[in-house]
Design an enzyme around this catalytic site. Structure first.
Site, PDB file in Angstrom:
ATOM      1  CG  ASP A  19      71.895  44.317  27.123  1.00 42.31           C
ATOM      2  OD1 ASP A  19      71.679  45.527  26.900  1.00 42.31           O
ATOM      3  OD2 ASP A  19      71.204  43.400  26.634  1.00 42.31           O
ATOM      4  CG  HIS A  36      74.361  54.651  28.803  1.00 45.55           C
ATOM      5  ND1 HIS A  36      74.283  53.304  28.564  1.00 45.55           N
ATOM      6  CD2 HIS A  36      73.517  55.242  27.912  1.00 45.55           C
ATOM      7  CE1 HIS A  36      73.430  53.078  27.564  1.00 45.55           C
ATOM      8  NE2 HIS A  36      72.950  54.233  27.157  1.00 45.55           N
ATOM      9  CB  SER A  64      77.213  47.027  18.889  1.00 49.60           C
ATOM     10  OG  SER A  64      75.964  47.646  18.705  1.00 49.60           O
ATOM     11  CG  LEU A 130      92.952  42.846  33.080  1.00 52.87           C
ATOM     12  CD1 LEU A 130      92.568  41.377  33.211  1.00 52.87           C
ATOM     13  CD2 LEU A 130      91.924  43.720  33.780  1.00 52.87           C
TER      14      LEU A 130
HETATM   15  C1  FPP Z   1      73.838  48.361  26.777  1.00 49.69           C
HETATM   16  O1  FPP Z   1      72.724  48.793  27.509  1.00 49.69           O
HETATM   17  C2  FPP Z   1      74.945  49.260  27.033  1.00 49.69           C
HETATM   18  C3  FPP Z   1      75.496  50.081  26.092  1.00 49.69           C
HETATM   19  C4  FPP Z   1      75.032  50.153  24.711  1.00 49.69           C
HETATM   20  C5  FPP Z   1      76.594  50.977  26.467  1.00 49.69           C
HETATM   21  C6  FPP Z   1      77.533  50.445  27.501  1.00 49.69           C
HETATM   22  C7  FPP Z   1      78.275  51.571  28.052  1.00 49.69           C
HETATM   23  C8  FPP Z   1      78.729  51.679  29.299  1.00 49.69           C
HETATM   24  C9  FPP Z   1      78.665  50.616  30.306  1.00 49.69           C
HETATM   25  C10 FPP Z   1      79.341  52.939  29.789  1.00 49.69           C
HETATM   26  C11 FPP Z   1      80.360  53.587  28.917  1.00 49.69           C
HETATM   27  C12 FPP Z   1      81.468  52.747  28.470  1.00 49.69           C
HETATM   28  C13 FPP Z   1      82.772  52.900  28.752  1.00 49.69           C
HETATM   29  C14 FPP Z   1      83.759  52.073  28.009  1.00 49.69           C
HETATM   30  C15 FPP Z   1      83.291  53.803  29.771  1.00 49.69           C
HETATM   31  P1  FPP Z   1      71.472  49.333  26.714  1.00 49.69           P
HETATM   32  O2  FPP Z   1      71.557  50.805  26.622  1.00 49.69           O
HETATM   33  O3  FPP Z   1      71.338  48.619  25.424  1.00 49.69           O
HETATM   34  O4  FPP Z   1      70.342  48.937  27.711  1.00 49.69           O
HETATM   35  P2  FPP Z   1      68.896  48.421  27.342  1.00 49.69           P
HETATM   36  O5  FPP Z   1      69.071  47.088  26.664  1.00 49.69           O
HETATM   37  O6  FPP Z   1      68.267  48.315  28.674  1.00 49.69           O
HETATM   38  O7  FPP Z   1      68.260  49.448  26.457  1.00 49.69           O
END
Ligand code: FPP
Length: 257
Positions: A19, A36, A64, A130
């Site tokens: 997150d 991201h 999600s 893994l």
């Molecule tokens: C949460 O941060 C993160 C996500 C919803 C996306 C996670 C994705 C990645 C780490 C990269 C792509 C994934 C793969 C599998 C290669 P947020 O956007 O909710 O952040 P915020 O809470 O600060 O808004």
């Protein structure tokens, strides 16, 4: 600072809510997608370090069921990042014998994503190292409802009997079912200071230890994983029992009576 040591007290299954990408980027004056991209680049060092520590299963919450409500431009960016990640990292994952799996409603993903994802899953799915799982289009309540529906259908079809249902059998109907004994999570880590579970592995984390850190995912590195594992190693996991110290107290008491 106590750092984690490789050994028997290492959590077998670690699950991470990655997150804070958006806030991390916005704080630096960048668009959310930048966070991201940086977040995706954190995955490889964490996977490598998890292997070094002897962690056997690593589940990463990438997207999600609720994330579908984000603006289309952010969704497009996320799918592009996922496709790029797979193209870039597949060889490295293969070399390290990493078994890659995805849990979630992957049928909701676009055909462009599936065209890249499915063959990679096929090629890496037989590895024995893994167990790396991406939770994509994942929601734990949805997972449980679907498992219940699937079991009910098997009963209607005569393949199952409602009386045989127990926790073990139900667990096999979940998306994590093929992880077997590894499907139970030992340690859940959430980055970015939020202290909630957000519909992640509700069943599988029944006896997990939780570790929350203010560090946003784009800044999370191997040393942060060490801190989380070291914190896990200091916990007294009693699984509803009375634990080591208390058990000793109890036997001392028993001797006196
Ligand atoms: C949460 O941060 C993160 C996500 C919803 C996306 C996670 C994705 C990645 C780490 C990269 C792509 C994934 C793969 C599998 C290669 P947020 O956007 O909710 O952040 P915020 O809470 O600060 O808004």
């Amino acid at each position: 600072m106590t750092l984690a040591v490789r050994g028997p007290a290492i959590p077998s299954h670690v699950a991470i809510i990655m997150d804070g990408n958006g806030r991390w980027a916005q704080k630096r004056g960048h668009p959310r997608a930048f966070g991201h991209i940086r977040g995706a680049s954190r995955i490889k060092p964490i996977v490598e370090h998890a292997q070094r520590l002897g962690i056997r299963a690593l589940t990463l919450y990438a997207f999600s069921t609720e994330n579908w409500n984000r603006p289309q431009a952010e969704l497009d960016a996320l799918w592009k990042i996922l496709k790029k990640f797979l193209a870039k990292e597949e060889a490295h994952l293969a070399k390290n014998n990493v078994r890659l799996r995805v849990i979630g409603e992957i049928e909701r993903l676009g055909s462009d994503v599936r065209q890249v994802l499915d063959p990679v899953l096929e090629r890496l799915g037989h590895n024995t190292g893994l167990q790396l799982t991406f939770a994509v289009s994942y929601g734990s309540q949805r997972e449980i409802v679907r498992a219940a529906r699937h079991f009910a259908m098997d009963c209607v079809g005569g393949k199952r009997n409602p009386n045989e249902l127990d926790e073990g059998l139900f667990g096999r109907y979940l998306w994590t079912g093929d992880l077997g004994e590894l499907s139970q999570v030992d340690l859940v880590i959430r980055t970015s200071g939020e202290i909630r579970i957000s519909n992640f592995l509700l069943w599988q984390a029944a006896y997990a230890e939780f570790y929350f850190t203010d560090t946003c995912w784009p800044d999370f590195g191997p040393e942060d994983l060490d801190l989380a594992v070291a914190s896990f190693q200091r916990r007294d996991r009693r699984f509803g029992g009375i634990g080591k110290v208390l058990k000793n107290d109890r036997s001392a008491l028993d001797k006196r009576t």
